[in-house]
Design a protein around this motif. Structure first.
Motif, PDB file in Angstrom:
ATOM      1  N   LEU A  35       2.702   0.907  21.115  1.00 23.32           N
ATOM      2  CA  LEU A  35       2.173   0.259  19.914  1.00 23.32           C
ATOM      3  C   LEU A  35       3.297  -0.301  19.050  1.00 23.32           C
ATOM      4  O   LEU A  35       3.153  -1.351  18.426  1.00 23.32           O
ATOM      5  CB  LEU A  35       1.341   1.256  19.101  1.00 23.32           C
ATOM      6  N   ALA A  36       4.438   0.401  19.032  1.00 24.21           N
ATOM      7  CA  ALA A  36       5.580  -0.075  18.249  1.00 24.21           C
ATOM      8  C   ALA A  36       6.054  -1.430  18.751  1.00 24.21           C
ATOM      9  O   ALA A  36       6.386  -2.321  17.950  1.00 24.21           O
ATOM     10  CB  ALA A  36       6.717   0.946  18.306  1.00 24.21           C
ATOM     11  N   ARG A  37       6.094  -1.595  20.064  1.00 24.84           N
ATOM     12  CA  ARG A  37       6.498  -2.882  20.637  1.00 24.84           C
ATOM     13  C   ARG A  37       5.451  -3.955  20.355  1.00 24.84           C
ATOM     14  O   ARG A  37       5.782  -5.127  20.143  1.00 24.84           O
ATOM     15  CB  ARG A  37       6.685  -2.749  22.148  1.00 24.84           C
ATOM     16  N   LEU A  38       4.191  -3.565  20.340  1.00 24.57           N
ATOM     17  CA  LEU A  38       3.112  -4.529  20.132  1.00 24.57           C
ATOM     18  C   LEU A  38       3.051  -4.997  18.685  1.00 24.57           C
ATOM     19  O   LEU A  38       2.781  -6.173  18.415  1.00 24.57           O
ATOM     20  CB  LEU A  38       1.782  -3.884  20.540  1.00 24.57           C
ATOM     21  N   VAL A  39       3.313  -4.083  17.745  1.00 25.14           N
ATOM     22  CA  VAL A  39       3.190  -4.397  16.323  1.00 25.14           C
ATOM     23  C   VAL A  39       4.067  -5.570  15.935  1.00 25.14           C
ATOM     24  O   VAL A  39       3.681  -6.418  15.121  1.00 25.14           O
ATOM     25  CB  VAL A  39       3.551  -3.148  15.485  1.00 25.14           C
ATOM     26  N   PRO A  48      -0.555  -8.600   3.381  1.00 23.17           N
ATOM     27  CA  PRO A  48      -0.434  -7.696   2.231  1.00 23.17           C
ATOM     28  C   PRO A  48      -1.719  -6.966   1.866  1.00 23.17           C
ATOM     29  O   PRO A  48      -1.678  -5.804   1.454  1.00 23.17           O
ATOM     30  CB  PRO A  48       0.017  -8.637   1.103  1.00 23.17           C
ATOM     31  N   GLU A  49      -2.876  -7.629   2.018  1.00 19.57           N
ATOM     32  CA  GLU A  49      -4.124  -6.945   1.632  1.00 19.57           C
ATOM     33  C   GLU A  49      -4.431  -5.762   2.541  1.00 19.57           C
ATOM     34  O   GLU A  49      -4.972  -4.741   2.092  1.00 19.57           O
ATOM     35  CB  GLU A  49      -5.307  -7.913   1.613  1.00 19.57           C
ATOM     36  N   VAL A  50      -4.061  -5.862   3.829  1.00 19.18           N
ATOM     37  CA  VAL A  50      -4.269  -4.734   4.748  1.00 19.18           C
ATOM     38  C   VAL A  50      -3.232  -3.645   4.481  1.00 19.18           C
ATOM     39  O   VAL A  50      -3.568  -2.456   4.372  1.00 19.18           O
ATOM     40  CB  VAL A  50      -4.196  -5.213   6.215  1.00 19.18           C
ATOM     41  N   ILE A  51      -1.972  -4.047   4.371  1.00 14.72           N
ATOM     42  CA  ILE A  51      -0.907  -3.079   4.122  1.00 14.72           C
ATOM     43  C   ILE A  51      -1.138  -2.351   2.802  1.00 14.72           C
ATOM     44  O   ILE A  51      -1.049  -1.123   2.716  1.00 14.72           O
ATOM     45  CB  ILE A  51       0.463  -3.784   4.097  1.00 14.72           C
ATOM     46  N   GLY A  52      -1.448  -3.126   1.742  1.00  9.21           N
ATOM     47  CA  GLY A  52      -1.673  -2.517   0.431  1.00  9.21           C
ATOM     48  C   GLY A  52      -2.845  -1.564   0.438  1.00  9.21           C
ATOM     49  O   GLY A  52      -2.804  -0.505  -0.206  1.00  9.21           O
ATOM     50  N   THR A  53      -3.904  -1.926   1.165  1.00 11.79           N
ATOM     51  CA  THR A  53      -5.064  -1.031   1.258  1.00 11.79           C
ATOM     52  C   THR A  53      -4.690   0.283   1.922  1.00 11.79           C
ATOM     53  O   THR A  53      -5.071   1.367   1.458  1.00 11.79           O
ATOM     54  CB  THR A  53      -6.196  -1.718   2.055  1.00 11.79           C
ATOM     55  N   VAL A  54      -3.916   0.206   3.019  1.00 16.23           N
ATOM     56  CA  VAL A  54      -3.490   1.419   3.716  1.00 16.23           C
ATOM     57  C   VAL A  54      -2.610   2.277   2.809  1.00 16.23           C
ATOM     58  O   VAL A  54      -2.808   3.501   2.702  1.00 16.23           O
ATOM     59  CB  VAL A  54      -2.742   1.069   5.014  1.00 16.23           C
ATOM     60  N   VAL A  55      -1.659   1.640   2.107  1.00 14.00           N
ATOM     61  CA  VAL A  55      -0.756   2.391   1.233  1.00 14.00           C
ATOM     62  C   VAL A  55      -1.538   3.058   0.104  1.00 14.00           C
ATOM     63  O   VAL A  55      -1.339   4.248  -0.198  1.00 14.00           O
ATOM     64  CB  VAL A  55       0.331   1.460   0.664  1.00 14.00           C
ATOM     65  N   LEU A 171      -0.984   3.078  11.958  1.00 16.52           N
ATOM     66  CA  LEU A 171      -1.318   2.222  10.810  1.00 16.52           C
ATOM     67  C   LEU A 171      -0.783   2.832   9.514  1.00 16.52           C
ATOM     68  O   LEU A 171      -0.265   2.122   8.645  1.00 16.52           O
ATOM     69  CB  LEU A 171      -2.831   2.029  10.726  1.00 16.52           C
ATOM     70  N   LYS A 172      -0.919   4.151   9.383  1.00 16.65           N
ATOM     71  CA  LYS A 172      -0.402   4.806   8.178  1.00 16.65           C
ATOM     72  C   LYS A 172       1.117   4.664   8.103  1.00 16.65           C
ATOM     73  O   LYS A 172       1.674   4.378   7.033  1.00 16.65           O
ATOM     74  CB  LYS A 172      -0.786   6.284   8.176  1.00 16.65           C
ATOM     75  N   SER A 173       1.772   4.838   9.231  1.00 11.87           N
ATOM     76  CA  SER A 173       3.237   4.721   9.246  1.00 11.87           C
ATOM     77  C   SER A 173       3.679   3.299   8.932  1.00 11.87           C
ATOM     78  O   SER A 173       4.697   3.093   8.270  1.00 11.87           O
ATOM     79  CB  SER A 173       3.790   5.161  10.603  1.00 11.87           C
ATOM     80  N   VAL A 174       2.923   2.307   9.430  1.00 11.06           N
ATOM     81  CA  VAL A 174       3.232   0.912   9.086  1.00 11.06           C
ATOM     82  C   VAL A 174       3.197   0.745   7.570  1.00 11.06           C
ATOM     83  O   VAL A 174       4.097   0.146   6.970  1.00 11.06           O
ATOM     84  CB  VAL A 174       2.239  -0.054   9.768  1.00 11.06           C
ATOM     85  N   GLY A 175       2.144   1.297   6.940  1.00  9.82           N
ATOM     86  CA  GLY A 175       2.051   1.226   5.479  1.00  9.82           C
ATOM     87  C   GLY A 175       3.195   1.941   4.786  1.00  9.82           C
ATOM     88  O   GLY A 175       3.774   1.429   3.814  1.00  9.82           O
ATOM     89  N   ASP A 176       3.562   3.117   5.296  1.00  7.04           N
ATOM     90  CA  ASP A 176       4.669   3.885   4.692  1.00  7.04           C
ATOM     91  C   ASP A 176       5.995   3.127   4.812  1.00  7.04           C
ATOM     92  O   ASP A 176       6.771   3.044   3.852  1.00  7.04           O
ATOM     93  CB  ASP A 176       4.801   5.246   5.384  1.00  7.04           C
ATOM     94  N   ILE A 177       6.261   2.583   6.007  1.00 15.66           N
ATOM     95  CA  ILE A 177       7.539   1.910   6.239  1.00 15.66           C
ATOM     96  C   ILE A 177       7.640   0.643   5.390  1.00 15.66           C
ATOM     97  O   ILE A 177       8.693   0.355   4.801  1.00 15.66           O
ATOM     98  CB  ILE A 177       7.712   1.587   7.738  1.00 15.66           C
ATOM     99  N   ILE A 178       6.546  -0.102   5.306  1.00 14.04           N
ATOM    100  CA  ILE A 178       6.571  -1.327   4.503  1.00 14.04           C
ATOM    101  C   ILE A 178       6.691  -0.989   3.020  1.00 14.04           C
ATOM    102  O   ILE A 178       7.330  -1.724   2.256  1.00 14.04           O
ATOM    103  CB  ILE A 178       5.328  -2.182   4.801  1.00 14.04           C
ATOM    104  N   LEU A 333     -10.451   5.580   8.516  1.00 14.08           N
ATOM    105  CA  LEU A 333     -11.574   4.649   8.465  1.00 14.08           C
ATOM    106  C   LEU A 333     -11.205   3.394   7.685  1.00 14.08           C
ATOM    107  O   LEU A 333     -11.540   2.271   8.084  1.00 14.08           O
ATOM    108  CB  LEU A 333     -12.787   5.330   7.837  1.00 14.08           C
ATOM    109  N   SER A 334     -10.498   3.552   6.569  1.00 14.93           N
ATOM    110  CA  SER A 334     -10.072   2.386   5.777  1.00 14.93           C
ATOM    111  C   SER A 334      -9.120   1.503   6.567  1.00 14.93           C
ATOM    112  O   SER A 334      -9.257   0.273   6.570  1.00 14.93           O
ATOM    113  CB  SER A 334      -9.379   2.846   4.488  1.00 14.93           C
ATOM    114  N   ALA A 335      -8.144   2.122   7.232  1.00 20.52           N
ATOM    115  CA  ALA A 335      -7.147   1.359   7.971  1.00 20.52           C
ATOM    116  C   ALA A 335      -7.780   0.574   9.114  1.00 20.52           C
ATOM    117  O   ALA A 335      -7.523  -0.629   9.278  1.00 20.52           O
ATOM    118  CB  ALA A 335      -6.063   2.293   8.503  1.00 20.52           C
ATOM    119  N   VAL A 336      -8.611   1.239   9.911  1.00 17.16           N
ATOM    120  CA  VAL A 336      -9.246   0.567  11.049  1.00 17.16           C
ATOM    121  C   VAL A 336     -10.180  -0.539  10.556  1.00 17.16           C
ATOM    122  O   VAL A 336     -10.208  -1.644  11.113  1.00 17.16           O
ATOM    123  CB  VAL A 336     -10.012   1.598  11.913  1.00 17.16           C
TER     124      VAL A 336
END
Length: 482
Positions: A35-39, A48-55, A171-178, A333-336
């Protein structure tokens, strides 16, 4: 245990004991490496709206746990509950006060001083019991991991739950890293997906090693990211020191037990403090772009569905067990939901504009008006539009002063939130955009040096360019990452 892995770990434990938990955790770590390679290749799925929602949902998800400890709801004795609430309020006051009014490096240690104060207050008010002292006393001083002590297996019943858990954790880690990217860069505009890829690979390494050494599913710590925001401490040297400390503590159970008996009110107060920063950061990321109806629907529906998990605990009880991990976590559920809605709403999203300009009568103001009007209607970042205007202006001057065009100049612009593409075409010869930067003294007296300077400016201002030349004319493609 990372929260995304909790339900999957319980399902695996019921199916095959701890060995199945370790096997599933190992498999999830391997899956996350893919998944890391795919992301890195699907940045469009993480606007930003997806990332911000996850964060934001990372912080919102932890509110029940934080408030249960802050309000001492797990303490049955009424008098102890009152004392616990006093400790929580005082700890929060100490942490917030030092962070708000502390100077210099004192602010970096606001959480540490708050925890020390909370431990002292809990000891004075009698929240530590004989059980807590025995827990510390009975822990061995030194212990080492014992891989495969409980076996190692991977029952089929655990495969899909761990795959879903891995997706939610990623997805959570993507939000954390960003979020970490944003707090380290005041001029943050978009996610650095190469950095995210490396972070997810490190995350995957943690899950793989946990599966081998006999640990639970690992993931980035959202509360520690919030702590970095609250204190402003984001140096990589802190990470190295912390990693060494955690490695040593893992071998010293007695010392670790001191932290394991942290009073609930102290933990609740520090979580409330940190989560306030995490939630606000998520909202800032969401509003870093102009919100239209599409983005509002993505954020709103994702948050509503996610919060329904905590507000209506039994609403999703009849969901099939295979996808239960998604519906057992408000964050999952929010992230997906956010990723799926963003994927669907991207259909037909690309916008186009076109203008035909006579080279002899064209002014730079016409190019400026064409791009600024389009940029406003698209919701594009102003600095990207300014780059595009600069490039078009330089190209126009090269074509005009070198008499390269024998007809009208056509500009076609397309925008899809992540990419701004321009195609400039005209009948005539193509400009030489490969010339190296001229010397300063040559620019003042040599006309070809001016063209070389324009070519240099164009190359420095775009992310990619390509020149197409044919018998009838030429076309120049410019690409800008948004």
């Amino acid at each position: 245990c990372g929260p995304s892995f909790l339900v999957a770990s319980i399902i695996a434990g019921k199916a095959g004991g701890l060995g199945a938990v370790f096997g599933g955790t190992f498999m999830a770590g391997i899956l996350e490496t893919f998944l890391a390679r795919l992301v890195r290749r699907v940045r469009s799925l993480f606007p930003p709206e997806v990332i911000g929602t996850v964060v934001a949902m990372v912080g919102i998800t932890l509110i029940p746990a934080a408030m249960r400890r802050f309000l001492c709801l797990d303490i049955e004795d009424a008098s102890l509950r009152v004392k616990g609430l006093v400790i929580a309020l005082l700890t929060l006051a100490v942490v917030s006060g030092i962070n708000a009014w502390g100077r210099g490096k004192l602010r970096l240690y606001s959480i540490l001083f708050g925890m020390i104060f909370g431990y002292g207050a809990a000891w004075m008010l009698g929240l530590f019991t004989e059980h807590h002292y025995q827990e510390v006393a009975s822990a061995p001083l030194v212990a080492f991991p014992r891989p495969f002590k409980y076996g190692w297996s991977l029952p089929w019943a655990a495969v899909i739950p761990f795959c879903v858990a891995c997706l939610c954790s990623t997805l959570k880690s993507v939000g954390d890293i960003i979020t970490c990217q944003k707090i380290n860069d005041d001029d943050w505009k978009r996610a650095d997906m190469n950095n995210v890829c490396r972070g997810l690979m490190a995350d995957a390494a943690g899950a793989v090693s946990a599966g081998v050494l006999g640990g639970m599913g690992q993931s980035t710590s959202s509360s520690n990211v919030a702590l970095s925001i609250a204190t402003g401490a984001t140096s990589r040297s802190i990470a190295w020191v912390t990693g060494i400390m955690l490695f040593i503590l893992a071998l010293l159970p007695k010392v670790a037990a001191v932290f394991a008996i942290m009073p609930g009110p102290v933990m609740g107060a520090t979580l409330v403090f940190c989560l306030s920063f995490m939630i606000v950061t998520g909202l800032q990321i969401i509003t870093s772009r102009m919100l239209d109806g599409r983005k509002t629907v993505i954020v709103g529906i994702s948050m509503i569905l996610g919060m329904s998990v905590d507000m209506l605990p039994h609403a999703w009880d009849k969901v099939p067990a295979l996808i239960k991990p998604v519906f057992s976590s408000s964050l999952g559920l929010s992230a997906v939901t956010a990723v799926i809605l963003n994927f669907l709403f991207r259909i037909g999203m690309k916008k186009h504009r076109k203008i035909v300009l006579p080279v002899s009568d064209t002014s730079l103001d016409q190019i400026h008006d064409f791009m600024t009007t389009g940029g406003r209607s698209w919701g594009a970042r102003p600095e990207i539009i300014q780059h595009a205007i600069r490039v078009l202006g330089e190209l126009f001057e090269m074509v005009l002063f070198s008499n390269l065009a024998s007809g009208d100049l056509t500009i076609e612009a397309s925008f899809d939130e992540f990419n701004l593409d321009l195609c400039v075409s005209y009948p005539g010869k193509a400009p030489d955009l490969s010339a190296s930067a001229p010397l300063r003294e040559d620019v003042l007296k040599d006309e070809p040096a001016l063209s070389a300077l324009s070519a240099h400016i164009i190359r420095r201002s775009v992310d990619r360019l390509k020149v197409h030349e044919s018998a009838g004319g030429c076309a120049i493609d410019f690409h800008f990452d948004h």
